[in-house]
Structure formats: structure tokens, C-alpha cells
Design an enzyme around this catalytic site. Structure first.
Site, PDB file in Angstrom:
ATOM      1  N   GLU A 145      59.502 -24.430-112.606  1.00 49.88           N
ATOM      2  CA  GLU A 145      58.636 -23.967-111.516  1.00 49.88           C
ATOM      3  C   GLU A 145      57.430 -23.254-112.104  1.00 49.88           C
ATOM      4  OE1 GLU A 145      61.024 -21.108-109.567  1.00 49.88           O
ATOM      5  OE2 GLU A 145      62.727 -22.459-109.268  1.00 49.88           O
ATOM      6  N   LYS A 147      55.087 -20.108-112.656  1.00 54.66           N
ATOM      7  CA  LYS A 147      55.361 -18.670-112.645  1.00 54.66           C
ATOM      8  C   LYS A 147      54.213 -17.956-111.939  1.00 54.66           C
ATOM      9  CE  LYS A 147      56.557 -14.718-115.567  1.00 54.66           C
ATOM     10  NZ  LYS A 147      55.552 -13.839-114.962  1.00 54.66           N
ATOM     11  N   ASP A 149      51.817 -15.208-110.482  1.00 55.80           N
ATOM     12  CA  ASP A 149      51.374 -13.894-110.953  1.00 55.80           C
ATOM     13  C   ASP A 149      51.116 -13.010-109.737  1.00 55.80           C
ATOM     14  OD1 ASP A 149      50.589 -11.823-112.513  1.00 55.80           O
ATOM     15  OD2 ASP A 149      48.617 -12.630-113.020  1.00 55.80           O
ATOM     16  N   LYS A 347      54.964 -18.801-121.209  1.00 57.67           N
ATOM     17  CA  LYS A 347      53.679 -18.281-120.752  1.00 57.67           C
ATOM     18  C   LYS A 347      52.517 -19.122-121.277  1.00 57.67           C
ATOM     19  CE  LYS A 347      53.371 -14.581-118.958  1.00 57.67           C
ATOM     20  NZ  LYS A 347      53.613 -13.226-119.452  1.00 57.67           N
ATOM     21  N   CYS A 441      14.579   0.475-109.936  1.00 60.14           N
ATOM     22  CA  CYS A 441      15.121  -0.847-109.613  1.00 60.14           C
ATOM     23  C   CYS A 441      14.332  -1.927-110.346  1.00 60.14           C
ATOM     24  CB  CYS A 441      15.069  -1.087-108.110  1.00 60.14           C
ATOM     25  SG  CYS A 441      15.613  -2.742-107.613  1.00 60.14           S
ATOM     26  N   CYS A 463      13.509  -4.411-100.934  1.00 65.44           N
ATOM     27  CA  CYS A 463      13.763  -4.905-102.289  1.00 65.44           C
ATOM     28  C   CYS A 463      13.951  -6.419-102.250  1.00 65.44           C
ATOM     29  CB  CYS A 463      15.013  -4.235-102.850  1.00 65.44           C
ATOM     30  SG  CYS A 463      15.489  -4.826-104.483  1.00 65.44           S
TER      31      CYS A 463
END
Length: 736
Positions: A145, A147, A149, A347, A441, A463
Site C-alpha cells: 500500500e 504510505k 504522510d 521509504k 517596496c 502598488c
């Protein structure tokens, strides 16, 4: 019979829709017998659950949202009229409840062990050899399967009903997060039994996930706050919210993959158990992603396939899981205190590589926040060429001490912009000067300000860099929904000087656009028409529509009112997303009232606290913003009535009145009364203030609210007195 139709496992055949408009509105739930109401409730629970699975698990909805909403409202109405039929597994019970003080510690039905893991193919070969040696002549078959996260979770069902959900914790005891998990649409509150009877007790292990597309959308909404670093962190944070109403707004999903404990059933193999989970309606990994293998070579092929394609998935995986499929053989192998000996994780190599920073620049976002970005010597990570990586913010840059010329580790873990993980130590190399954020800026020259760890340009509407993003946001689907004005077109309009402020959009002519690269006659005509269709076109006295260009004539004929909530959402007000924009529109009912609202008035809206009200007030108080809004409003907009605008006699006596509900009402729910009053034009607030017109107090009311009402001389009514003035025929059932 009220509900008719067939409900196949997939495909067409659903015929209930033709009955929604007539029967669903025509039959008063209160007039149904208990037996009839119970039958209809049970059927609706089944139908809504099916459509939840189609929408949230299979991404294959069969009915429009409006029809789903009609089914859901009908179930709410039935449960309101017959409270005893409101079951804990009803779809209406997925909404969040009151905040908790803390999560209880709960013991797992069986230990939730970690997996031994490795990146090395040699370790997989040794794992296989150990199993074959321990099992002698037994045939070894593995189930493979992906894995996930995510965040590990135990789900417990008793007699088919979800009774608790527990985080992994230390493997034996975890945190009880049942109320939060109940808000996750992919988790069934009751197991299906049409294919397989539910066991008396079932404990399953799964993973809570956030899809990458949902994660990026969530981070876009958090532009003013610190963004989540990855989907796993966002998932963990959402799952551990003490207020389940917050969890309900997070796009979480679950995948189950292991039976921890069960009574009344048994399985010979893991593959058989996985099939049973799916039959019971539990979300499982895509069947095509689960394979059986008999050799290390087959495991390696499976691993290689996912290592190649994982970047195309909408969820994160960090390897593949190898488990002995035969459940009868697992006890012979046993477990350590940390992991089972019959399984391991193979992994993937991390998505990270070393490269060198050429320079560090700053990008200005739509909200004015400046993000330091590392310009890199290009490097391929996971098959993608990477030449830029985010350094997040000023404080993160200082913490990692990243400088131009440094050698750094770059990670690409599903993020749109790869990240600089850390600097590579180079003892013999002289480093560049520490990077400092600019004082002005880079896009407009305005003095920058610091907001926590962020540096921002306060020139919101002037801006150019922010203007590009504001145009895209203002024209997006959740705002004015102007098709054809995406990022590429917005950048071009600003670059060529055709749009120097947001209001300039409404002065664009077809001739302006056809002179630009990428625009033809038809696309220019369509865009001008789409823009003009969002405002009221005011003609000078004596002018005839026939004197206008064809696109403007079409706009006059086809213009649509703009929802006030969409207009407010499109302005990009700090802290204000689509939901808050809707609350502002419903509460204040006009843009002028929203714009002039005090902090105290804003905080009367549930969910708007001091931080949000200060951000909203600060936005409207900015002189540059005020000028930009004046220019925009001057272009002429026709706002449609906010949701909840009363019609005819229904609103008489309630329009504009501010009501506070407190205590327990015997004859109806406070939420139902609130919805009904809002529909009639009233404002429902949680705090008593000088603007409050009425406090309705049930049993066990808030003493502080009553004291405040007495102090301000606000009228207080008990439930019976309130029912006496409630307009005849204005029952709460069905109000939404």
C-alpha cells in the site's frame, strides 16, 4: 411514498430529484406520523450518506449542490419536528459543537505500533529473508500500500455507530478527538450494511490527510497569517482544535487501512479485511494502488512505480508499506515494543538536493507581504527543474542565516515554491553579507512596515505588484466572477499602464485590448462585456443605448447584480474571506454600512473578534484605500439584496432589529429562531450592546447578558412572551 427512486452503487438511476420541488416543500414534517417520519428520516440519512461518499470519496457527484441542500434541509426539518429521531449518525450532526477545555486521554483497543522503515533496498531483502526463515515452508505473500504522510487515527464503531476517534499518541493512549472527526465528511457516522453486516465492535486504523490542492487553497486564504509549512502540519493542527467548528472548516479526509480489533467477524487475509472496510463504507486507499506481491522484485517494481508518479498525486506519500497478507501467520512473527516484525515501510528518497544561491530577491504578494526568495543555480528535484525557493519571511531568513552565495539544501515536498531547508557548512569559503529586507517596496517605493515576522508594503491599492494580484482576486469566481481576467491578462494590463488602479478596469475599451498580445477581436469583446456586465451603466441624459458599442449594448441587456458578499470578498480586506464577507453583508446589508462600521459594531458579528475588527477598520481607515474605494464605487454597482432579506409581511416588525438569544428555549432551538429572525431582516448577535433592541431569555440565561441589558435599558422577553409577538404562521421549521 415521499421518497422514490433507485440508488445504485454507481452510475445513473437516481430519480428522487423530480420530487424535491413539490413533495419536499409541500409536506409539513409536523403532520407526519412518527412511523412515517422515522421511515423518511432513515431514508434521507441513507441517501445523503451515499451522496457524501460520491462527493467526498469518489469525486463523482450525481446531483447539483442545490438538490443536495434540499435533501439536507428536509432532514433538518424532520429532525426539528421529531427531535427523538435525531440520531448520532445523522448527517446533520457533523456540525461542530462548543469548544472543549482539553482532549480526554483514551486507551486504544489494540496498540498502534510504528513501522520499521528504511530507504535501502538491501533492508527490504533482509526483511523478506527473515520472514521466510521464520515461517519455514509457508508461502509468503505481501500486501503493498502507499504510505500516507498524514496523522494516524483510531476509529471505533460499536454496533455500526462511530463512538470514538483517538489520535495515535504514544501508541497505547491517545487524545480523544471524536467531535472533530465527526465533522470530516469522508468518515461514516454509521457503517453501511447493505453488502455486509456490521460487527458489534470494530476498531480500525487510518490516516487523516489534507489533499495538496486543498492545502494550497487553505494557505492562500492565510496570506495575512503565517502559512502552514506542509499538509501534515495543517492536518495535525486542524485535528487538535479545541473548537470542532474550526475543524469543520478544514478540508480533511481520512483513509483507513488496518483492522486493529474486531468482534463477531474474522478475516483470513489483510486484503479480505480491506475489502470489508470498503463494504462498510469506510474510506480506503484506491483499490488500484493496493497490490499483492510474492517477491522482493515485485516489491521493488511497486516502489519504483510510486516513486516515479507520487508528484502527480493530490496527497503526500513518503514511501510504501509492506505487510504480510496472511493474518494467521502474523502471530508467529510477533512484535517488538516499537514495531511489528511482519511489516515495514520502504521509504522514498527525500525530495531534496544541494545547490547554490545566486541572489536573494523579494516578491510582493497581493496583500503587500514581501517574501524573500532565493534565486538558485538550477537543479532537478523529483524530475522538476528548480531555480527559485522560498525563504518564507524575515525572521525565518534570520534564523537560518541564509546569505547570497551559500550552498543550501533545497526541498520540494509538494509545495508550489520549493523551500530552503538549511545551509551546507563550508569551512573554507568566505560568506556574503547577511541579507536585509529592503526599507522601501521594490515595486512602488513606499516605506515598508513590519507585521510580526512579515515585512509588508502598506500601499494596498497603489502598488503595481499588489494591483496585479488584486485584479485577479477581484475578478475571481468567489468575487465578481469575471471570466478571462486571470493572472496573465492582469499582468499585461498593469505592465502596459492600462490599469493603474482597480477602478480603471471599468474604463477598458475593446480597442485597448486588441492592441495587446494575446487578445483578438472576440476575446477583447468578451472581456469588455464581462466587465461591464458587473456594474450599472449610467448613460448621459439624452443618450440612447443604440449609440453605444455592441459590447456595451449587450452589457446593458445582460448585466447582473453583484452580490454584496462577493464584492466585499473581492476587495481583499485583511482577515476577511468568503465566509466573513457573507456575514458582513448579511449583518450590515449595505456596503456603506460595512465601510462605516465601528470596531464595536463589527464585533457584534459572531466570529469577529478584536484582531479581525481592527484589521477591517484599519483597512477602511487607510486614506489611500478610501480613495480607491470611492473611485471603484463611482463606476456604479447594483448589489443584489443580502441573504436573509425579508419579503412582504414576513419582515414586518423585525427588519433592522438587533436581537440577542440566551438560555435554553423549550419550544424551539435557538439556532432555528436565529435563522428565522435573520430571514425576516433581524440581526442576531452574541453580545448585548447599546444597539441591541431585544434580549430573548430562555431557562438558565447568561446572567452577565441580563445584567448588561438592565444596565442599558434593553427590553428582555421570556420565551412565552416572545412567542406571543412572533408573527402568526412564522414557525421556525424549514427556515434557513
Amino acid at each position: 411514498m415521499l421518497l422514490e427512486g433507485t440508488f445504485p452503487d454507481s452510475g445513473a438511476g437516481f430519480t428522487i430529484l423530480s420530487m424535491i420541488s413539490s413533495d419536499f416543500r409541500g409536506v409539513d414534517p409536523a403532520q407526519l406520523s412518527p412511523q412515517g417520519a422515522a421511515a423518511e428520516v432513515e431514508r434521507l440519512v441513507e441517501v445523503i450518506g451515499r451522496h457524501d461518499r460520491l462527493y467526498y470519496e469518489e469525486a463523482a457527484p450525481e446531483i447539483p449542490d442545490a438538490d443536495y441542500d434540499a435533501l439536507f434541509r428536509r432532514l433538518q426539518d424532520l429532525e426539528a419536528a421529531h427531535p427523538s429521531l435525531r440520531a448520532p449518525y445523522s448527517p446533520t450532526q457533523r456540525v461542530g459543537g462548543e469548544p472543549k477545555q482539553e482532549f480526554p486521554n483514551l486507551e486504544h483497543a489494540a496498540p498502534m505500533l510504528s513501522l520499521d522503515s528504511s530507504y535501502e533496498p538491501g533492508d527490504v531483502r533482509r526483511f523478506d529473508q527473515r520472514l521466510r526463515k521464520a515461517l519455514g515452508n509457508e508461502k509468503v505473500r505481501y500486501i503493498l500500500e502507499p504510505k500516507f504522510d498524514g496523522v494516524s487515527l483510531e476509529l471505533v464503531y460499536e454496533n455500526g455507530i462511530l463512538t470514538r476517534a483517538v489520535t495515535r499518541g504514544n501508541g497505547r493512549v491517545g487524545e480523544g478527538v471524536t467531535e472533530n472527526v465527526r465533522t470530516i465528511r469522508s468518515v461514516p457516522l454509521r457503517l453501511r450494511e447493505d453488502k455486509r453486516a456490521a460487527p458489534p465492535f470494530l476498531s480500525v486504523r487510518g490516516e487523516v490527510l489534507m489533499c495538496l490542492s486543498d492545502f494550497h487553497a487553505l494557505n492562500q486564504r492565510r496570506i495575512e497569517a503565517e502559512r502552514y509549512k506542509n499538509p501534515r502540519n495543517a492536518t495535525s493542527g486542524a485535528l487538535r482544535q479545541l473548537d470542532s467548528r474550526v475543524t469543520s472548516k478544514r478540508p480533511l479526509t481520512v483513509r483507513t487501512y488496518d483492522v486493529l480489533a474486531i468482534k463477531g467477524h474474522s478475516f483470513e487475509s489483510d486484503m479480505e479485511a480491506m475489502s470489508a472496510l470498503k463494504a462498510w463504507g469506510l474510506p480506503t486507499p484506491d483499490p488500484e494502488s493496493v497490490k499483492l506481491a510474492h517477491s522482493v522484485a515485485e516489491i521493488a517494481d511497486y516502489h519504483r512505480q510510486f516513486a516515479t508518479t507520487r508528484d502527480s498525486l493530490d496527497y503526500e506519500i513518503d514511501g510504501v508499506v509492506i505487510k504480510l497478507d496472511d493474518l494467521s501467520l502474523r502471530p508467529r512473527l510477533g512484535s517488538t515494543s516499537h514495531h511489528p516484525r511482519w511489516a515495514m515501510a520502504f521509504k522514498f528518497e527525500p525530495h531534496r538536493k544541494v545547490t547554490r544561491i545566486r541572489s536573494i530577491r523579494t516578491d510582493v504578494a497581493r496583500t503587500g507581504v514581501l517574501t524573500p526568495v532565493a534565486v538558485l543555480h538550477p537543479v532537478k528535484i523529483g524530475g522538476v527543474k528548480v531555480s527559485r525557493a522560498s525563504l518564507h519571511n524575515r525572521e525565518e531568513l534570520d534564523r537560518k542565516d541564509i546569505r547570497e552565495g551559500d550552498s543550501v539544501w533545497i526541498r520540494r515536498a509538494g509545495d508550489v515554491i520549493p523551500q530552503v531547508v538549511e545551509r551546507v557548512q563550508e569551512e573554507d569559503r568566505e560568506r556574503g553579507e547577511p541579507f536585509r529586507m529592503p526599507a522601501k517596496c521594490p515595486a512602488c517605493g513606499t516605506d515598508l512596515v513590519e507585521k510580526g515576522p512579515f515585512t509588508a508594503c502598506p500601499n494596498h491599492f497603489g502598488c503595481p505588484a499588489q494591483l496585479k494580484g488584486r485584479i485577479v482576486h477581484f475578478c475571481s469566481r468567489n468575487a465578481l466572477d469575471i471570466r478571462g481576467l486571470g493572472e496573465k491578462a492582469a499582468n499585461l494590463l498593469v505592465k502596459e499602464g492600462l490599469v493603474k488602479k482597480l477602478a480603471d478596469l471599468f474604463d477598458l475599451q475593446k480597442e485597448d485590448l486588441t492592441a495587446l498580445e494575446g487578445f483578438g477581436e472576440a476575446s477583447a469583446d468578451n472581456l469588455v462585456e464581462a466587465i461591464q456586465g458587473r456594474r450599472e451603466v449610467q448613460l448621459p441624459r439624452g443618450w440612447s443605448p443604440h449609440a453605444l458599442a455592441p459590447s456595451l449594448r449587450r452589457a446593458l441587456r445582460g448585466r447582473r447584480r453583484v452580490r454584496l458578499a462577493n464584492f466585499v470578498a473581492g476587495l481583499g480586506i485583511p482577515e476577511v474571506g468568503v465566509t466573513v464577507a457573507g456575514d458582513l453583508a448579511t449583518h450590515f446589508r449595505s456596503f456603506a454600512a460595512i465601510r462605516d462600521a465601528t470596531k464595536e459594531a463589527l464585533e457584534e458579528i459572531p466570529g469577529v473578534g478584536p484582531k479581525m475588527s481592527a484589521a477591517i477598520r484599519g483597512f477602511f481607515d487607510d486614506p489611500a484605500v478610501s480613495t480607491a474605494l470611492d473611485n471603484l464605487i463611482a463606476k456604479g454597482f447594483r448589489f443584489s439584496p443580502p441573504d436573509g432579506t425579508p419579503a412582504g409581511e414576513e419582515g414586518r416588525g423585525w427588519v433592522g432589529r438587533t436581537v440577542v438569544l440566551t438560555g435554553v428555549l423549550k419550544n424551539m432551538k435557538r439556532s432555528e429562531v436565529g435563522r428565522a429572525l435573520r430571514k425576516r431582516g433581524a440581526r442576531i448577535t452574541s453580545a448585548v450592546s447599546a444597539r441591541t433592541d431585544l434580549v430573548v431569555a430562555g431557562s438558565k440565561p447568561s446572567e452577565s447578558k441580563l445584567a448588561r441589558a438592565r444596565e442599558l435599558d434593553v427590553k428582555v422577553m421570556g420565551e412565552e412572551e416572545f412567542l406571543d409577538v412572533w408573527p402568526p404562521g412564522a414557525g421556525v421549521e424549514g427556515e434557513d
